[in-house]
Design a protein around this motif. Sequence first.
Motif, short mmCIF file in Angstrom:
data_model
loop_
_atom_site.label_atom_id
_atom_site.label_comp_id
_atom_site.label_asym_id
_atom_site.label_seq_id
_atom_site.Cartn_x
_atom_site.Cartn_y
_atom_site.Cartn_z
N LEU A 124 -8.23 -2.58 0.39
CA LEU A 124 -7.33 -4.00 0.67
C LEU A 124 -7.88 -4.73 1.40
O LEU A 124 -7.49 -6.01 1.35
CB LEU A 124 -6.68 -3.36 2.72
CG LEU A 124 -5.58 -4.06 2.90
CD1 LEU A 124 -5.11 -4.52 1.54
CD2 LEU A 124 -4.71 -2.50 3.64
N GLU A 154 -4.26 -1.82 11.47
CA GLU A 154 -2.97 -2.41 10.96
C GLU A 154 -3.47 -4.57 11.69
O GLU A 154 -3.22 -5.20 11.17
CB GLU A 154 -1.86 -2.18 11.11
CG GLU A 154 -0.56 -3.00 10.99
CD GLU A 154 0.86 -2.57 11.31
OE1 GLU A 154 1.58 -2.89 12.25
OE2 GLU A 154 1.38 -1.25 10.95
N VAL A 156 1.10 -1.36 -0.01
CA VAL A 156 -0.15 0.17 0.05
C VAL A 156 0.48 1.09 0.23
O VAL A 156 1.71 1.45 0.75
CB VAL A 156 -1.10 0.54 1.44
CG1 VAL A 156 -1.79 1.51 1.18
CG2 VAL A 156 -1.92 -1.27 1.23
N LEU A 185 1.72 1.05 7.25
CA LEU A 185 0.56 0.84 6.44
C LEU A 185 -0.07 2.15 6.61
O LEU A 185 0.74 2.76 8.24
CB LEU A 185 -0.90 -0.45 6.95
CG LEU A 185 -0.29 -1.43 6.72
CD1 LEU A 185 -1.89 -2.17 7.19
CD2 LEU A 185 -0.19 -2.12 5.16
#
Length: 340
Positions: free
Chosen positions: A125, A153, A87, A147
Motif C-alpha cells: 500500500l 491507518e 483496499v 482500511l
Amino acid sequence: MRVWQILKRKGLCSTALNHAAILGPNLPDVWIPPNTSSTMDSRVDVQTATIIDGKAIAQDIRSQIAREVCRMKASIGKSPGLAVVLVGKRRDSQTYIRVKLKACDEVGIPSFIAQLPENCTEYQLLNVVSGFNDNPLVHGIIVQLPLPQHLDEEKIIDSVSPEKDVDGFHPLNMGNLAMRRREPLFIPCASKGCIELLLRSGVEIMGKKAVVIGRSKIVGLPTSLLLQRHQATVSTVHAFTKNPEKITREADIVVSDVGIPNIVLGNWLKPGAFVIDMGTNPIKDPNSRNGYRITGDICFKEATKVVSAITPVPGGIGPITITMLLSNTLDSAKRAFRFP
C-alpha cells in the motif's frame, strides 16, 4: 453530457472561478443516547424550516470548477488529476469511490484508481501511495477509509504528500489548521463544505455560538477548528459530555456527525438555529429497493418545526463535500502549475 463539455460548447471555459474564499487525534466516540424523550407535540405538524438543497449548491460550485478546468486546459494544456486508492471490497467504500470518480468526470478532472486486495501488505500500500506522490499527472491523492485492521491507518495517511493531501488529513495540514496565522494547504472536505454552505446561505458566523456534535478527525475536529477561524464560539459535544442537549440548545449553529439515527431531538435545538446534519446512517426499510434507507443524526421531522434551516439526509451536505474534493484537487493543480 459532462459539465465541462457543456461549458466548452457554450464558450464559457475561460470564465474565472469566482466563489467565496474560505480559510483555505482520532478520538473514537462510543455514543450511548441519553435517556431523554421528545417534548414536541406530535399533533402539531407544521414545517417552518428552510430545507437546504445541497445538490443545487454543489452543482453551482461544480460548474465554476469545470470552467476553471477548461481555462487551465486552454491556457497551458494541462489538467488537475485525482488518484484514488481502494483496499478491499467494502460495498460502502466502492459506492463512495464511484460517486467521486463520476464527479471528477463531470468537471473534466482525470482520475486514476488503484485497487488492492483486502490482505495486501502495508509495504504494498505504501508503495502505491509513493508512486502517486511521484506522478506529475496526479495532484490529489485520497486513500479511501476505513482500511483493514491489519494496516496502520495513521502511517498510511502520513505517507501521502502534504502537497497532494486533498483529504486534508495529513498532520501538517491538520496542524496548520489548528494554529493561528498558519494556512493549511488543504482543509478536510466535509468541514470545508460545511463552511461553504454557511457562507452561501448568508449565515453570519462571527460571534455566534456553534456546537459540533462529534470529534472525529474526518469531520468533528476540523469543523470545530474551522468555525473558530471564522470567529465563532465553539463547543464540542462528545460521548462523555454531560447534559449534551442543554449545551446544544444554546447554539445558533449546530453541526452533527455522530452516527446514531435521530439522536438529536427537537428539544435539543434552539428556535431559529441553523443545522447541518452530517450523519449518514443506514436504517432497515423493507419498502426500499435496497432494503434500507439513509437517515441523519437529527430527528428531521421534529427539527423542521424548530430551526430556521436544516440540511436533509440524503441530499444535503454530502454532494457539497464531494465537490470540495474537486475544489481541493483544482487548487493543488493551480499551485503545482503556478496557474493564476
